[in-house]
Enzyme design. Sequence first.
Site, PDB file in Angstrom:
ATOM      1  CB  VAL A   1      49.367  47.486  38.355  1.00  8.14           C
ATOM      2  CG1 VAL A   1      47.910  47.305  38.777  1.00  8.14           C
ATOM      3  CG2 VAL A   1      49.597  46.791  37.013  1.00  8.14           C
TER       4      VAL A   1
ATOM      5  CE  LYS B   1      49.292  38.862  34.355  1.00  5.32           C
ATOM      6  NZ  LYS B   1      49.551  39.967  33.454  1.00  5.32           N
TER       7      LYS B   1
ATOM      8  CB  ILE C   1      38.176  42.549  29.165  1.00  5.64           C
ATOM      9  CG1 ILE C   1      38.961  43.369  28.137  1.00  5.64           C
ATOM     10  CG2 ILE C   1      36.903  41.993  28.553  1.00  5.64           C
ATOM     11  CD1 ILE C   1      39.336  42.584  26.888  1.00  5.64           C
TER      12      ILE C   1
ATOM     13  CG  ASP D   1      50.542  37.564  29.836  1.00  7.20           C
ATOM     14  OD1 ASP D   1      50.655  38.030  30.980  1.00  7.20           O
ATOM     15  OD2 ASP D   1      49.639  37.910  29.038  1.00  7.20           O
TER      16      ASP D   1
ATOM     17  CE  LYS E   1      46.997  38.317  30.852  1.00  3.90           C
ATOM     18  NZ  LYS E   1      47.378  39.230  29.776  1.00  3.90           N
TER      19      LYS E   1
END
Length: 402
Positions: A14, A98, A129, A194, A198
Amino acid sequence: MKELNIGLFGFGTVGTGIYKVLGSARNAHAAIRRICVHSLAKKRAIELPEGMLTDKAADILDDPCIDLIVEVVDNAEASYAIVTEALRRGIPVVSGNKAMIARHLPELIELQRANNTALLYDASACGSIPVIRNLEEYYDNDLLLEVKGILNGSSNYILSRVFDHGENYADALAKAQRLGFAEADPSFDIKGFDSLFKLVIITIHALGVYVKPEDVFAYGIATISDFDIRYAREKGVKIKLVAQVVKLDEGRFTLFVMPEFVAPGKYIYSVDDEYNGVVIRGECYDRQFMFGKGAGSLPTASSILSDVTARHHDYRYEYKKMSYSGRPVYTDDVTLRVYLRHPGPELPDGIKFEKITERYLSGDGCYTVGNISLASLRANKAILDDPSVFLCNIPRFFLDLD
Ligand SMILES: NC(=O)c1ccc[n+]([C@@H]2O[C@H](COP(=O)([O-])OP(=O)(O)OC[C@H]3O[C@@H](n4cnc5c(N)ncnc54)[C@H](OP(=O)(O)O)[C@@H]3O)[C@@H](O)[C@H]2O)c1
């Protein structure tokens, strides 16, 4: 417009994406001044100006020129230390971690308030998104009934290879690892953690209520077998790993992560490969659907860029829904209909169905379909995690309106 000076923590998948995206963004009015990594010795794919890299957090935190910290390290403890220290000093932060955010949200909200600063984390849930900011701003009313979707790209990629390309699960997992969609240790994705982190973040912005991750039933696809895949194919459905938070009535809501049999015609049926898809359901507007890349270097960087530009306008999450009167209360006192594959004709010890509607007992496998309470699934999680067992949700009544 004043240019924001960014201190970047993390220069992996990232971090390098952010560097590229910011470098070519004409209207970001922001530049990376310093980058902190774990190991200075590591060879980097991108050549950086002399002196830009450091391995000392203080080089960024103590620098009075830094207006904004972007934190994308892969270690939740390091992330917690960096983010809390920055907020204590009143420096705004954009983060994508997260696991750290879901575990520490109440403290992070308090730190933002106490130090009059902001923490933005749209990249932490569903990559590109824009779920969080939409829930926070557009769905800023009492009409929201449900947020449900595929939040984990790795497990969706694997299930897609199985259901759309006829591959077996082991080959699909190996391929996902080869292509970088799944880690060498894929448990974070395929065991549902994961998606769980979220979902916890989504829930606070959807309903204004924080639920600790350890209080939520999260079950992944780690124990799925060819037997379960055959069952789904025979019924004409796909198995997807689905996270959902659902209002049961005015006073109560539930949330969980579980594989689900998804019928053609459902929006999430056609969310394939590494994509994510989120269905938002509410009074007055029925259903809305958001679809896109939920992970990856550039998709995640695009979300970070959006948070960076939001800081030009002093944007911060206000957590308005946390002060609403009559907020619903979390319950796991809800009955689900599930498919349970088990090793022998007897149900595993401790597993009690309220009602059984179908049983199949044979030499090549056994399964039971029926109604069972979410509370009892939580209580028997260790049994359900055994490789000889697989659990899959069969959506019904209030949980089947998407
Ligand atoms: N990958 C995705 O698609 C995605 C999507 C959404 C959110 N995220 C989140 O974004 C974060 C980063 O993910 P990633 O995939 O970019 O990870 P990654 O490729 O493994 O990179 C992690 C980076 O963190 C650095 N780092 C580790 N400990 C550090 C410390 N104590 N101080 C400073 N830097 C440290 C590493 O330094 P070295 O380079 O020296 O090892 C590395 O540059 C995670 O929280 C992840 O959950 C990722």
